[in-house]
Design an enzyme around this catalytic site. Structure first.
Site, PDB file in Angstrom:
ATOM      1  N   CYS A 168      46.247  35.322  28.870  1.00 38.94           N
ATOM      2  CA  CYS A 168      46.496  34.643  27.594  1.00 38.94           C
ATOM      3  C   CYS A 168      46.436  33.131  27.732  1.00 38.94           C
ATOM      4  CB  CYS A 168      47.869  35.012  27.058  1.00 38.94           C
ATOM      5  SG  CYS A 168      48.108  36.757  26.828  1.00 38.94           S
ATOM      6  N   TRP A 220      45.179  38.521  26.102  1.00 41.38           N
ATOM      7  CA  TRP A 220      44.746  39.517  27.086  1.00 41.38           C
ATOM      8  C   TRP A 220      45.778  40.628  26.970  1.00 41.38           C
ATOM      9  CZ3 TRP A 220      45.938  42.024  31.705  1.00 41.38           C
ATOM     10  CH2 TRP A 220      44.861  42.384  32.514  1.00 41.38           C
ATOM     11  N   ARG A 258      39.632  31.982  31.228  1.00 37.62           N
ATOM     12  CA  ARG A 258      40.796  32.701  31.738  1.00 37.62           C
ATOM     13  C   ARG A 258      40.678  34.202  31.493  1.00 37.62           C
ATOM     14  NH1 ARG A 258      45.581  29.193  31.962  1.00 37.62           N
ATOM     15  NH2 ARG A 258      46.893  30.921  31.365  1.00 37.62           N
ATOM     16  N   LYS A 268      41.602  35.156  34.674  1.00 38.48           N
ATOM     17  CA  LYS A 268      41.534  34.123  35.717  1.00 38.48           C
ATOM     18  C   LYS A 268      42.919  33.778  36.233  1.00 38.48           C
ATOM     19  CE  LYS A 268      38.807  31.439  37.946  1.00 38.48           C
ATOM     20  NZ  LYS A 268      37.884  32.157  38.827  1.00 38.48           N
ATOM     21  N   LYS A 307      33.965  42.602  44.060  1.00 35.96           N
ATOM     22  CA  LYS A 307      33.039  41.902  43.155  1.00 35.96           C
ATOM     23  C   LYS A 307      32.212  42.912  42.374  1.00 35.96           C
ATOM     24  CE  LYS A 307      34.477  38.930  43.231  1.00 35.96           C
ATOM     25  NZ  LYS A 307      35.490  38.109  43.523  1.00 35.96           N
ATOM     26  N   ASN A 350      52.619  33.687  25.890  1.00 39.82           N
ATOM     27  CA  ASN A 350      51.911  34.164  27.067  1.00 39.82           C
ATOM     28  C   ASN A 350      52.959  34.704  28.024  1.00 39.82           C
ATOM     29  OD1 ASN A 350      50.484  34.494  29.380  1.00 39.82           O
ATOM     30  ND2 ASN A 350      50.022  32.322  29.708  1.00 39.82           N
ATOM     31  N   GLY A 351      52.981  36.007  28.246  1.00 40.53           N
ATOM     32  CA  GLY A 351      54.004  36.579  29.131  1.00 40.53           C
ATOM     33  C   GLY A 351      54.420  37.929  28.609  1.00 40.53           C
ATOM     34  N   HIS A 353      36.458  60.163  59.046  1.00 36.49           N
ATOM     35  CA  HIS A 353      37.765  60.815  58.878  1.00 36.49           C
ATOM     36  C   HIS A 353      37.995  61.242  57.433  1.00 36.49           C
ATOM     37  CE1 HIS A 353      38.718  59.849  62.999  1.00 36.49           C
ATOM     38  NE2 HIS A 353      38.343  58.597  62.769  1.00 36.49           N
ATOM     39  N   GLU A 370      34.332  44.578  39.618  1.00 37.61           N
ATOM     40  CA  GLU A 370      34.722  43.655  38.546  1.00 37.61           C
ATOM     41  C   GLU A 370      33.569  43.376  37.594  1.00 37.61           C
ATOM     42  OE1 GLU A 370      37.817  40.710  40.872  1.00 37.61           O
ATOM     43  OE2 GLU A 370      35.701  40.296  40.956  1.00 37.61           O
ATOM     44  N   GLU A 419      35.793  42.533  49.857  1.00 40.82           N
ATOM     45  CA  GLU A 419      35.481  41.541  48.829  1.00 40.82           C
ATOM     46  C   GLU A 419      34.184  41.919  48.095  1.00 40.82           C
ATOM     47  OE1 GLU A 419      37.108  39.448  47.324  1.00 40.82           O
ATOM     48  OE2 GLU A 419      35.634  38.141  46.392  1.00 40.82           O
TER      49      GLU A 419
HETATM   50  C1  F6R Z   1      38.707  38.483  41.673  1.00 45.21           C
HETATM   51  C2  F6R Z   1      39.754  37.814  40.966  1.00 45.21           C
HETATM   52  C3  F6R Z   1      41.156  38.307  41.131  1.00 45.21           C
HETATM   53  C4  F6R Z   1      42.036  37.164  41.644  1.00 45.21           C
HETATM   54  C5  F6R Z   1      43.504  37.610  41.643  1.00 45.21           C
HETATM   55  C6  F6R Z   1      44.414  36.536  42.215  1.00 45.21           C
HETATM   56  O1  F6R Z   1      37.456  37.984  41.362  1.00 45.21           O
HETATM   57  O2  F6R Z   1      39.505  36.851  40.289  1.00 45.21           O
HETATM   58  O3  F6R Z   1      41.211  39.383  42.001  1.00 45.21           O
HETATM   59  O4  F6R Z   1      41.610  36.817  42.925  1.00 45.21           O
HETATM   60  O5  F6R Z   1      43.895  37.904  40.336  1.00 45.21           O
HETATM   61  O6  F6R Z   1      44.340  35.370  41.460  1.00 45.21           O
HETATM   62  P1  F6R Z   1      44.847  33.995  42.053  1.00 45.21           P
HETATM   63  O7  F6R Z   1      43.980  33.627  43.189  1.00 45.21           O
HETATM   64  O8  F6R Z   1      44.754  33.036  40.923  1.00 45.21           O
HETATM   65  O9  F6R Z   1      46.276  34.217  42.499  1.00 45.21           O
END
Ligand code: F6R
Length: 601
Positions: free
Chosen positions: A2, A77, A27, A596, A481, A103-104, A500, A484, A477
């Protein structure tokens, strides 16, 4: 997650609100809304489950001369209640005068809603935030001032959050936050509140970050109330406008992937020397430690895995990663250094983890891209990872920045603790300094080789990612990606684990991406999946499907471990995720359900 914006300006409120909401789009959100005070003391409220651009279109049909420069806006969000226009913020009270953006999460929302409903309040959404509007309404009815009404309301709500309230009748706007980001700024053209400073654009020269207990009213000058006797520090705002443009790229993700080699060089220039002579660690003024726990989520947790490996490999220092949302289970001694790894510095799971009894006695070092964040304020010391603005919601360049910064911290600390000698730190730094070239080389190869490979995966339901040793975290990672961005399943495994159980997933044509950092064992694992007809994509040295690994291959390296492992393998996996997502028609800068700044637990 949010985003909140608010203004009291001499300019047009709708223009400001829409522009600043656009700046917060990165975000991640699923609906959007604004409320602007009308000249007659009412409010115009517009909401949409589409993009900010939709509000701009709706505004075109409105007679703007009827509107003042006072308004609030929000990108939502969804947490409580589905994605719909009625659940989009701003929410109002029964009188239609109090407008709220939040936001929360309000943890005692059900209880509050039941009390308010039985007192006669009428709710028009399923959202927890709406209780705030009705609580403020009650406070105002009892004669409270708007700022006090907000303070009392926050006291009745459990959980964390940032709240901005507009009373359209008086045209007053007040904001407050508890464990959630909210910043305020004043300029000759008015005063503004926002979830993050990107919303302000070039309009302001400085800002202040609200602390728990602060309440601020948009006025000239700003009016501070709340429980704190002093005001928060004023921070200079350096507008990163040019950095935010696309500069000819089709999307921010493409631009941010491309920025990685240069960013790596910049980071190494900045922290390289201070890592090898220990001054980086000394400048943090933290006590000695004999264990490391790296707390993070998602991509930051993966970056933490590489930093933890550096502590173990170079200094024989016990080091582990802790999933922030599971940190209550971690057993840590007071001599454990907790490294909180977070791009945004606002991740609620991390902030909550640091509040836990088991972490409370530990010193906390934050590695973050946001030196003004809640995490930066909570930590005992911070090191900025200085990746610059990352607009693509999925993390790319911040991952590389976190890895390099974290490894530099590790080398510096191990040197100061006497676990690595100077000659060794110098040689590690020499290896690190090859990284920008390796990343650049990997980028060139990936852009050439990966697009046709991605096109072949368009019908694949999912992808398996494998690695061994230092390659496992990169496989993780890569899988993250892909999920996502493409919304296809992707799982990663240490290649040796495959036999296994997970090998059951591999059949004729199953795509398997292998981070092949060399060695006979991974060759054996590759043979196992090939024998079952897998569609293999290897990221390794010459002869691989994507021959993008240079110096990180095990064979030419004495100790078989590069400071960051095969960091350059991440680029082909980022490119693969982006290309496949584009082929599938996804929005690569704003993938669904990804935020974000994840400010709820
Ligand atoms: C992956 C992504 C999320 C953040 C996670 C932590 O592309 O963006 O997995 O890495 O939400 O966010 P931060 O780094 O802001 O604590």
């Amino acid at each position: 997650m949010c985003g909140i914006v608010a203004c009291r300006t001499t300019d047009s409120a709708p223009d400001y609100l829409c522009e600043s909401l656009e700046a917060l789009e990165y975000r991640g959100y699923d609906s959007v809304g604004i409320a602007v005070q009308t000249v007659g003391g009412g409010a115009l409220r517009l909401r949409s489950t589409r993009r900010v651009a939709d509000l701009v279109e709706q505004m075109a049909a409105v007679a703007t001369r009827e509107l003042t420069g006072v308004g609030i806006g929000h990108t939502r969000w969804a947490t409580h209640g589905g994605v719909s226009e009625r659940n989009a913020h701003p929410h109002t009270d029964c009188t239609g005068s109090v407008h709220v953006v939040h936001n929360g999460i309000i943890e005692n929302c059900d209880e509050l809603r039941a009390t308010l409903t039985s007192a006669g309040h009428l709710f028009s959404s399923d959202v927890d935030s709406e209780v705030i509007a009705h609580l403020v309404e009650d406070e105002l009815a009892f004669g409270a001032d708007l700022a006090d009404a907000l303070s009392h309301t926050i006291d009745r709500c459990e959980g964390s959050g940032a709240i901005v309230v507009m009373d359209s009748h008086s045209g007053r706007i007040v904001g407050a936050s508890r464990h959630a980001p909210l910043v305020v700024a004043a300029s000759p053209n008015g005063s503004f509140l926002a979830s993050d400073i990107s919303a302000f654009g070039p309009r302001v020269a400085s800002f202040q970050v609200l602390r728990d207990g602060d309440v601020v009213e948009l006025a000239a000058p700003l009016r501070w109330t709340g429980i704190r006797p002093d005001q928060p520090d004023v921070v200079t705002h350096e507008w990163a406008g040019t950095e935010l443009g696309l500069h000819g790229y089709p999307d921010h993700m493409a631009k941010e992937i491309d920025e990685q080699p240069e960013l790596a060089a910049r980071i190494l220039d900045r922290v390289g020397a201070s890592a090898t002579n220990g001054s980086l660690w000394r400048s943090l003024d933290l006590p000695d430690f004999d264990r490391v726990a790296i707390v993070g989520c998602g991509t930051s947790l993966n970056a933490g895995g590489i930093v933890a490996a550096a502590f173990r490999r170079f200094g024989r220092m016990p080091a582990e990663t802790v999933i922030a949302s599971e940190a209550a289970e971690a057993v840590l001694s007071p001599r454990t250094l907790v490294i909180a790894m977070s791009q945004s510095g606002e991740t609620a799971d991390i902030l909550r983890a640091l509040d836990g009894d088991n972490l409370a006695l530990c010193q906390v070092l934050a590695i973050t891209n946001n030196p003004h964040s809640s995490l930066a304020r909570r930590a005992n010391a911070i090191v900025e990872c200085s990746a610059g603005h990352e607009i693509g919601v999925a993390a790319t360049k911040t991952f590389v920045a976190q890895v390099l910064t974290g490894v530099a911290v590790a080398i510096s600390a191990l040197h100061e603790l006497g676990r690595v000698d100077r000659a060794n730190t110098e040689s590690i730094l020499d290896d690190l300094r090859r990284m920008p070239d390796l990343l650049a080389q990997s980028l060139t190869i990936a852009k050439d080789v990966v697009p046709p490979l991605a096109a072949q995966l368009i019908d694949a339901p999912g992808v398996i990612f494998l690695g061994r040793g230092a390659g496992v975290v990169y496989a993780a990672e890569g899988a993250l990606k892909l999920k996502e961005l493409t919304y296809r399943w992707a799982e990663h495994y240490p290649a040796g684990e495959l036999k296994h159980g997970p090998l059951a997933l591999v059949e004729e044509g199953t795509p398997v991406v292998v981070v092949d950092s060399g060695g006979s064992r991974i060759a054996g694992n590759i043979a196992e999946v090939a024998a079952r007809g897998a569609r293999l994509i290897t990221i390794g040295g010459a002869g691989s499907t994507i021959p993008a690994l240079g110096h990180s291959l095990i064979a030419p390296v004495d100790n078989g471990f590069q400071p960051c492992g095969p960091l350059e393998s991440v680029i082909p996996m980022q490119v693969l995720a982006r290309e496949l997502a584009l082929d599938l028609g996804r929005d690569v800068d704003k993938p669904r359900n990804l935020a974000k700044s994840v400010t709820v637990e």
